[in-house]
Structure formats: C-alpha cells, structure tokens
Design a protein around this motif. Structure first.
Motif, PDB file in Angstrom:
ATOM      1  N   GLU A 181       0.829  -1.207   0.000  1.00  0.00           N
ATOM      2  CA  GLU A 181       0.000   0.000   0.000  1.00  0.00           C
ATOM      3  C   GLU A 181       0.867   1.262   0.000  1.00  0.00           C
ATOM      4  N   GLU A 182       1.888   1.292   0.855  1.00  0.00           N
ATOM      5  CA  GLU A 182       2.774   2.466   0.919  1.00  0.00           C
ATOM      6  C   GLU A 182       3.515   2.651  -0.400  1.00  0.00           C
ATOM      7  N   PHE A 183       4.018   1.554  -0.927  1.00  0.00           N
ATOM      8  CA  PHE A 183       4.752   1.579  -2.195  1.00  0.00           C
ATOM      9  C   PHE A 183       3.850   2.091  -3.321  1.00  0.00           C
ATOM     10  N   ALA A 184       2.605   1.612  -3.335  1.00  0.00           N
ATOM     11  CA  ALA A 184       1.663   1.988  -4.390  1.00  0.00           C
ATOM     12  C   ALA A 184       1.317   3.473  -4.349  1.00  0.00           C
ATOM     13  N   LEU A 185       1.042   3.987  -3.160  1.00  0.00           N
ATOM     14  CA  LEU A 185       0.652   5.396  -3.042  1.00  0.00           C
ATOM     15  C   LEU A 185       1.765   6.326  -3.515  1.00  0.00           C
ATOM     16  N   LYS A 186       3.014   5.978  -3.223  1.00  0.00           N
ATOM     17  CA  LYS A 186       4.142   6.802  -3.696  1.00  0.00           C
ATOM     18  C   LYS A 186       4.215   6.786  -5.215  1.00  0.00           C
ATOM     19  N   LEU A 187       3.963   5.632  -5.813  1.00  0.00           N
ATOM     20  CA  LEU A 187       4.032   5.518  -7.265  1.00  0.00           C
ATOM     21  C   LEU A 187       2.885   6.262  -7.945  1.00  0.00           C
ATOM     22  N   ILE A 188       1.693   6.122  -7.391  1.00  0.00           N
ATOM     23  CA  ILE A 188       0.520   6.755  -8.008  1.00  0.00           C
ATOM     24  C   ILE A 188       0.638   8.270  -7.933  1.00  0.00           C
ATOM     25  N   GLY A 189       1.156   8.772  -6.809  1.00  0.00           N
ATOM     26  CA  GLY A 189       1.404  10.199  -6.681  1.00  0.00           C
ATOM     27  C   GLY A 189       0.167  11.042  -6.493  1.00  0.00           C
ATOM     28  N   LEU A 190      -0.940  10.441  -6.119  1.00  0.00           N
ATOM     29  CA  LEU A 190      -2.178  11.187  -5.866  1.00  0.00           C
ATOM     30  C   LEU A 190      -2.534  11.066  -4.387  1.00  0.00           C
ATOM     31  N   LYS A 191      -3.292  12.018  -3.900  1.00  0.00           N
ATOM     32  CA  LYS A 191      -3.694  11.982  -2.491  1.00  0.00           C
ATOM     33  C   LYS A 191      -4.899  11.059  -2.325  1.00  0.00           C
ATOM     34  N   LEU A 192      -4.604   9.771  -2.334  1.00  0.00           N
ATOM     35  CA  LEU A 192      -5.647   8.762  -2.154  1.00  0.00           C
ATOM     36  C   LEU A 192      -5.543   8.167  -0.752  1.00  0.00           C
ATOM     37  N   LYS A 193      -6.673   7.818  -0.202  1.00  0.00           N
ATOM     38  CA  LYS A 193      -6.704   7.127   1.090  1.00  0.00           C
ATOM     39  C   LYS A 193      -7.146   5.691   0.842  1.00  0.00           C
ATOM     40  N   ILE A 194      -6.531   4.775   1.587  1.00  0.00           N
ATOM     41  CA  ILE A 194      -6.841   3.354   1.384  1.00  0.00           C
ATOM     42  C   ILE A 194      -7.789   2.874   2.463  1.00  0.00           C
ATOM     43  N   ALA A 195      -8.880   2.265   2.035  1.00  0.00           N
ATOM     44  CA  ALA A 195      -9.843   1.701   2.985  1.00  0.00           C
ATOM     45  C   ALA A 195      -9.177   0.580   3.770  1.00  0.00           C
ATOM     46  N   ASP A 196      -9.555   0.436   5.019  1.00  0.00           N
ATOM     47  CA  ASP A 196      -8.977  -0.587   5.898  1.00  0.00           C
ATOM     48  C   ASP A 196      -9.319  -1.983   5.373  1.00  0.00           C
ATOM     49  N   GLY A 197      -8.291  -2.678   4.872  1.00  0.00           N
ATOM     50  CA  GLY A 197      -8.510  -4.019   4.324  1.00  0.00           C
ATOM     51  C   GLY A 197      -8.923  -5.024   5.374  1.00  0.00           C
ATOM     52  N   HIS A 198      -8.586  -4.725   6.644  1.00  0.00           N
ATOM     53  CA  HIS A 198      -8.951  -5.656   7.706  1.00  0.00           C
ATOM     54  C   HIS A 198     -10.465  -5.668   7.934  1.00  0.00           C
ATOM     55  N   GLU A 199     -11.127  -4.567   7.613  1.00  0.00           N
ATOM     56  CA  GLU A 199     -12.582  -4.518   7.770  1.00  0.00           C
ATOM     57  C   GLU A 199     -13.252  -5.529   6.852  1.00  0.00           C
ATOM     58  N   LYS A 200     -12.692  -5.679   5.640  1.00  0.00           N
ATOM     59  CA  LYS A 200     -13.295  -6.602   4.675  1.00  0.00           C
ATOM     60  C   LYS A 200     -13.158  -8.045   5.147  1.00  0.00           C
ATOM     61  N   ILE A 201     -11.940  -8.426   5.564  1.00  0.00           N
ATOM     62  CA  ILE A 201     -11.783  -9.821   6.008  1.00  0.00           C
ATOM     63  C   ILE A 201     -12.545 -10.050   7.306  1.00  0.00           C
ATOM     64  N   ASN A 202     -12.635  -9.013   8.142  1.00  0.00           N
ATOM     65  CA  ASN A 202     -13.423  -9.158   9.370  1.00  0.00           C
ATOM     66  C   ASN A 202     -14.891  -9.397   9.028  1.00  0.00           C
ATOM     67  N   THR A 203     -15.347  -8.767   7.943  1.00  0.00           N
ATOM     68  CA  THR A 203     -16.712  -8.998   7.465  1.00  0.00           C
ATOM     69  C   THR A 203     -16.879 -10.440   7.010  1.00  0.00           C
ATOM     70  N   PHE A 204     -15.879 -10.936   6.299  1.00  0.00           N
ATOM     71  CA  PHE A 204     -15.956 -12.307   5.790  1.00  0.00           C
ATOM     72  C   PHE A 204     -15.930 -13.334   6.915  1.00  0.00           C
ATOM     73  N   VAL A 205     -15.023 -13.135   7.900  1.00  0.00           N
ATOM     74  CA  VAL A 205     -14.901 -14.131   8.966  1.00  0.00           C
ATOM     75  C   VAL A 205     -16.035 -14.019   9.981  1.00  0.00           C
ATOM     76  N   ASN A 206     -16.730 -12.884   9.984  1.00  0.00           N
ATOM     77  CA  ASN A 206     -17.827 -12.655  10.922  1.00  0.00           C
ATOM     78  C   ASN A 206     -19.161 -12.750  10.195  1.00  0.00           C
ATOM     79  N   GLU A 207     -19.214 -13.624   9.208  1.00  0.00           N
ATOM     80  CA  GLU A 207     -20.349 -13.681   8.287  1.00  0.00           C
ATOM     81  C   GLU A 207     -21.665 -13.972   8.994  1.00  0.00           C
ATOM     82  N   SER A 208     -22.637 -13.147   8.658  1.00  0.00           N
ATOM     83  CA  SER A 208     -23.990 -13.343   9.199  1.00  0.00           C
ATOM     84  C   SER A 208     -24.666 -14.486   8.454  1.00  0.00           C
ATOM     85  N   GLU A 209     -25.617 -15.113   9.116  1.00  0.00           N
ATOM     86  CA  GLU A 209     -26.352 -16.207   8.474  1.00  0.00           C
ATOM     87  C   GLU A 209     -27.513 -15.690   7.635  1.00  0.00           C
ATOM     88  N   GLU A 210     -27.779 -14.370   7.684  1.00  0.00           N
ATOM     89  CA  GLU A 210     -28.864 -13.813   6.888  1.00  0.00           C
ATOM     90  C   GLU A 210     -28.493 -13.889   5.415  1.00  0.00           C
TER      91      GLU A 210
END
Length: 769
Positions: free
Chosen positions: A278-307
């Motif tokens: 992520e750090e390497f990519a942001l330096k290369l892209i050169g734009l002021k982008l913010k990266i969403a927390d990737g841990h939230e996504k896997i936490n969603t997957f491992v905490n999967e609702s039965e609905e």
C-alpha cells in the motif's frame, strides 16, 4: 557431555582465548579509528562549503566510512560474547595440509599477519558447515569448484566469552544446538539462527542472485528470517554491485515490519527499504488517495452473518476482489488502454500556414504502430520529434518558396516599371509582406507542435481507472470468462460508493499503478535491484507483475505458504500462475521448505489434522522437527467469560514456567474486544491488536486470527473454537491452522457450546482440560 569432557577442550579453549584477544585488540583499534572519522565528519559538516567539490567528496567518503565503522564496532562488540559458533576442517584436493576455519557472524583478520581468525558465515567455504557431510566434499567460489575432504564439523556453545560445550557432528538437522535454539523463548529466536541454518534453508540463502526464486514454506519453516539472511548474504557476496539500499522488503503490514526490525541491524541490512504494498503503491501513483482498511473486509468475511442477503453480498464482494486482482482484469485494462490509444490523437491534420505537414492518418499510424511498446504519453514525445523534424523541413521549404516568390515579384516590377518612388515603395511593401509572413511562420512553428498536442485530453491514472470501470467494463459480456453481469454491476456500484468517500481499496492499487505505467510510464527512480516479498500468498499475481514492470531488471525472492492463504480471494492460490504469468514462463526456481522448526511435534500434528479438512490441497504439509512438548490442551467452558477466566488461570501457571510472550487469538476483532474488556483491568495488561498498529511492543497480546499470521509466541490460547466460529469451509480451516501454528511451546484451545468439527482429527491425541 560438558565441554571439559571433550578430548580437545584445552585446545579449543586456547583457540577461544586467542580469538578473544584479537577481538579486543581490533575493538580498541576500531574505536580509535572511528573517533578520527567522527571528528572528520563533524568538522566537515561544521565548515562545509557547497562550492568546494573536494570538500563534498571528502565528507561523503568519511560519512560512508563512519557507517561501516559503526557496523564493524557493533559486530566486534557482539563477538566479545560469542566470536564464533562452529568450525570445519578441510583438506583441499592436491594440498598436503588441512585447514581449520572458525565460522562466526563476521570475519576477523589479524592486521599484522593477515591471518584469517574468523570466517564469515556468508563466505563460500562456510557452505561446508551448512550442507556437507564428513568425507568427500566441495564448495563453490569465484575461482570455481573446490574439492577435497571434510575432516571435521564442530559446533560450540559459547556464552559471555566462556566455552560451555563442544559438539562434533556430521549433519546439522537434529543436533543439540538446534534443539536448544528451538526451545528458546520467542524473543530470542529471530536473532540467532545463523548458528542453526539447515541445509534446505541454506540453499535458499545462497540461491542464484538473478534467477527469480519462489519459496513455498510451511508454517514455522523460517521463511522470514531466511529471507533476511539471504539479503545479508547477497550484500556480502555482491558488495561491489549492491548496497543495503538496493534491497526492498515488501511485507503485509507495518506491524510485521516492526516485528522483524530487530533482526535487520544485526545482519547489517537495516538500510534495506522496508515497505508495504500500500505504501509503495501510493508513492508511485502520486495522488492523495486514502486506502480503505482491508482488515474490515476480512473481518466482514470471517464474521459472516447467516442472513441470506449478507451471505450474497459477501459472495459478491469476494468475486469482486478476485476479479480486480486477476490477470483477466489486467487483460481487460490492456484492451481499454488500446482503445484509449486509438482515439488519443486529435482527428485532424497537422498544418502550417494551411499547408499539411502530417496527415492525421500518418500521425496515428506512427503513434499506434512504431511506438506501441512505449506508454501512451511517452509515445507523444517521440511523435513530437517526428512532427518537429518534418515541420522544420516544411518551414524551410515554405520560407524558401516565399523568398523565391518575393524575388520574382521584385524582378517583374523592375522589368516593367521605370525607377521611381512608387516602384521603390512597391518593392519595399513586397519585402515587408514577405518578412511579416516569414516572421509569422517562424513564430507559429515554434508553438505549432505543442498547440496540436495540447488538444489531447489527458486524465490522471485514477480518472482513467474510473472511466474504465464506468464505461468500458460495463459494456462487456464476460459470462464466457465465468464473470456474471451481476458481479460487474456490484463491483462498479460499490467501487464508486467507496471512491465518493475519498477512498480506494487494496484491490484497486495494482490496476491504478498499471494504468499509470501503461499510459504515463513511471519516471520515479527506484534504486532497487532485489525485491523480497514476504507472505506472498496474500499478494495477487497482478500485484507482483506490477512490481516487476515498475522495477525493471530487478531480481526477486518470493516467500509464502499457500496453506495460510486467508486472503485467497485477493491473493495467490497457485505458484505456477506466478511462474507463468509474472515471469512469463522464463526460468524461475521453486523451492519447498516442509520442515517446521517453530513448534512441537504435538502442536504441529494437531494443526496438520485441521488442514486435512481441505478437500483439495496443492501444497506440502509441514513436517515438525523432532521436538516434543505437552499435548495440545482442549477444553469446554460455558461461555466466553468463563473461557477468559480459565485463560487467566493458565497465564498464572505458565508465567511461573518462564514463558514470556503469550497471545489470545480470537476469530474476529469484535470477539477480541470482548476478551480485551475482561483482561484490560488484569495484572497482565495485554495489548489489543486491531491491524492499524505500527509497533510490536507487548509480551501479551489479544488479536484476531487473520492478524496472527507471521507472528510467533511462546504460548497461544485460542478462544472459543466452537462450531459457529470455525466451520467446515476453506477460510475457517486456514484461519484455525494459522492460529494453531503460532506457538513455540504450548497451545490451549477453549470452546463454548459445540466444539468445531475441525478439531475432531486432533481430539484423540489432545489433553482434555
């Protein structure tokens, strides 16, 4: 057997005393030398004159010498305690005398006699210790293959300059020093593996520099430390070609980099660039982008609702991640960029003074065919050269024609009119008109090329990426590729929801970098010649391809374990894809580390029984080194609160046994927070790991299963391993396997309700508590 009982104890004791005398002598000499260098650097900085090139050169040289002296001093200081750890006795073919080489973490030479006192572990001859058995042996060095007889392999246990034990060995697999090292606490293990490097690990460290190397290493096989020692080895053996700054370590997160940071200075590679993708990519892209927390996504997957609607959304999110990280996505971007290129040049002729210099068709043909291998914007630079050269030729022809016309007009007037003021004025007007026209042509020609190029609409890489998602991929039917329209619609809609909030996801980074690379090229100078990617199973082939494209002519060491691929939805599931798609089928070495040195036989067997639940396995199972311990403890408690109370009792007992580092591993971050609320007021004061930490600074931690990968602890408690938390699916199997392979010595598993079916295989050999 104690050292004193060894038949050559007195001889080896004398050798140790001799070596230590030279260590102290060298240390004193280097302290004096360093004082002189420090004084020169301080003086150079204080009286620095930027106009004096010689002063600048002197300062740079002294600063470099200062860095080297600091490393040497650090090594000599450590050598006071343990100057070497082994020796080999070798008789080279064709020579009468045998030579004895004492192997340590650094080389030491008697500056008076030039006698080699300690051989660096990275030197070619040290390979005899790591890989050869007694008898006929050989090693490779710059002069070629050196053959001979290996007469002796000996290990030493030296503490505080005292010879505690001597062991004569043949192989280094299950020797006493290795067992002692494996029995150490977690905080000491990373620091001193040079003594116990095994033959298969040594082959990785000393593998060919320029052949891409992929290492499939089982949990606890020493992948990370071996990678760091490989860097140290390469720096030592390619000193003229490489500096520590020419190496880049890419790790999953900053916490992991902090965890390994203590090893780097001891190996002299602390100046290696350490980063995350992520750090390497942001330096290369050169734009002021913010990266969403990737841990939230896997936490969603491992905490999967039965609905059902949650299950469907999670499925679509996984399919979205797989698509964005796939080589298919890269091919779709290639198609899009080809279309961008086709409509890039303004659909009009390039003219000067109404005269066509280049027809549009000609320009477009040059742009699309002659420079197809260049990034789009870089092609414009070449196109401008063509335009400028022809424009110059056209301009000269036009001006020459104007000059000729002007002369003809003047001659006509002279031939038809008598000399008069009127005739003189007409001639002056003709010359003025010609000069004015030539001036306009000269002026316009200077900006004509740029004026034409300015008509081209250029977007930044992120804008192109958004256009690709919104207008290109939505127009495609990818059903023959196994991608439904529902997945595409979901991906585009969800992506733009995230973009509107000012974020991108990890999965977006490789595509955006690739867009920049293909359209603009990468101008950033990256002084990297060798790249180490750790936990590479969590990197997609697309990500690794992008790194390879950006840092050209670099070599790679790629390490991971497919069995721990908990991010398989955006990672690598088969090393063959890396070999074929990233390195394009060129020679790429794949080495396998099956032996696990981290944990006991009992814990490893239990973890392997969990892994047996995977229906299809394309990776080798870890084989534990012979080190026995207590059985895995499994116990049922009524609820999570009772589990926490039991863990606290266990901690009280295990602390007495001198275990220092402990981890409570839960399935999800939410569950970690519940456990933390119980323990935060306790005497243990554990640290809650959420994934955003940059430092690893606690002996007792609470962390979710997906953040435990790559770490190790003396003791691990798995909280609430019930059937709801760990079901019979690939992600749960891998998460539990990762959690179970973190401890060095003890593993206690607790559950409430019904036990996870994944534990059935190890239930018979476990201790029920």
């Amino acid at each position: 057997m104690a050292a004193k009982d060894h038949q050559e104890y007195e001889l080896e004791k004398e050798r140790l005393e001799f070596t230590l005398k030279h260590v102290y002598k060298s240390l004193e000499s280097f302290i004096r030398r360093k004082d002189v260098i420090d004084e020169a650097v301080a003086k150079g900085k204080k009286h620095f004159n930027s106009e004096s090139s010689q002063q600048y050169i002197d300062l740079m040289i002294n600063t470099m010498l200062q860095d080297r002296a600091e490393v040497k001093l650090k090594n000599l200081t450590q050598a006071k305690n343990k100057p070497y750890f082994a020796c080999v006795e070798f008789k080279e073919e064709g020579r009468h005398n045998k030579e004895k080489y004492y192997i340590g973490k650094m080389a030491l030479i008697d500056e008076d006699t030039m006698e080699l006192i300690i051989t660096d572990w990275r030197a070619p001859i040290a390979n005899l210790y790591y890989e050869s058995r007694l008898g006929e042996a050989q090693y490779s060095c710059p002069e070629g293959i050196i053959k001979g007889d290996l007469i002796l392999k000996r290990q030493f246990i030296i503490n505080e300059g005292r010879l505690d034990d001597i062991l004569d060995i043949d192989i280094t697999t299950n020797d006493e020093i290795l067992q002692a090292s494996l029995g150490a606490n977690a905080d000491n293990r990373l620091k001193d593996i040079v003594t116990t490097i095994q033959a298969e690990q040594n082959r990785i460290i000393r593998a060919d520099m320029w052949t891409p190397l992929i290492v499939q290493g089982a949990a606890g096989s020493g992948k990370t430390t071996i990678a760091l020692h490989r860097i140290a080895y390469l720096i030592y053996n390619y000193e003229k070609a490489f500096k520590p700054e020419n190496f880049m370590i890419i790790a999953p997160n900053r916490l992991f980099l902090n965890y390994i940071s203590e090893v780097l200075p001891e190996l002299g590679v602390e100046k290696a660039l350490q980063t995350t993708f992520e750090e390497f990519a942001l330096k290369l892209i050169g734009l002021k982008l913010k990266i969403a927390d990737g841990h939230e996504k896997i936490n969603t997957f491992v905490n999967e609702s039965e609905e059902s609607h949650h299950i469907k959304r999670n499925h679509l999110m996984m399919e979205e991640s797989k698509l964005k990280c796939s080589m298919l996505f890269k091919e779709l971007i290639d198609d899009y960029i080809a279309k961008v290129g086709e409509s890039y040049i303004p659909c009009e002729d390039f003219k000067l003074n109404q005269i066509t210099v280049f027809r549009y068709e000609e320009l477009n043909d040059i742009f699309l065919k002659e420079y197809i291998n260049l990034p789009i914007v870089k092609r414009l630079d070449e196109l401008k050269k063509h335009m400028s050269n022809r424009l110059k030729a056209k301009k000269e022809a036009i001006i020459e024609e104007l000059e000729e016309t002007c002369i003809n007009q003047i001659n006509t007037i002279k031939n038809t009119m008598e000399e008069s003021e009127e005739r003189q004025n007409l001639i002056i007007n003709i010359i003025d008109n010609k000069n004015e026209l030539v001036g306009k042509i000269e002026a316009y020609s200077k900006k004509a090329v740029n004026e034409y190029i300015k008509r081209i609409s250029k977007l930044n890489p992120f804008e192109y990426y958004k256009d690709f998602l919104q207008n290109h991929i939505t127009s495609l039917d990818l059903s023959d590729k196994g991608i439904s329209g529902e997945v595409i619609d979901f991906m585009v809609h969800r992506s733009f929801e995230i973009f509107k909030k000012g974020y991108v996801e990890i999965e977006d980074l490789a595509p955006i970098i690739y867009m920049k690379y293909k359209i603009y090229g990468i101008d950033e100078k990256i002084p990297v010649k060798h790249i180490v990617i750790d936990e590479a199973q969590d990197f997609s082939p697309f990500q690794i391809l992008v790194i390879r494209k950006i840092i050209k002519d670099s070599s790679f060491t790629i390490l991971g374990d497919l069995a721990q691929g908990i991010h398989s939805y955006r990672g690598t599931i088969d090393w063959e894809e890396i070999k074929e798609k990233v390195f394009e089928g060129k020679h790429c070495e794949l080495l396998v580390l099956e032996q696990s040195y981290r944990t006991t036989v009992e814990i490893m067997n239990a973890a392997n029984s969990v892994l047996d639940n995977l229906k299809a396995k394309n990776f080798p199972v870890a084989k534990p080194v012979i080190r026995h311990g207590k059985p895995v403890a499994i116990g049922r408690r009524d609820n999570l609160l009772d589990i926490c109370k039991q863990i606290q009792k266990d901690m009280d007992e295990l602390t007495v046994e001198n275990y220092k580092s402990m981890a409570i591993i839960c399935k999800t971050l939410d569950e970690c927070r519940d456990v933390y609320s119980f323990f935060k007021g306790s005497k243990y004061k554990p640290k809650l790991i959420t994934g955003n930490e940059k430092e690893y600074d606690s002996n007792i931690v609470i962390l979710p299963s997906y953040l435990s990968k790559g770490l190790e602890f003396d003791v691990v408690f798995i909280a609430d391993c019930n059937d709801e938390n760990y079901g019979d699916n690939e992600m749960d199997i891998k998460l539990l396997y990762v959690a179970m392979t973190r401890p060095l010595h003890r593993l206690n598993i607790y559950y409430s309700g019904k036990m996870s079916p994944l534990l059935q295989g190890c239930k018979g050999q476990a201790s029920i508590i």
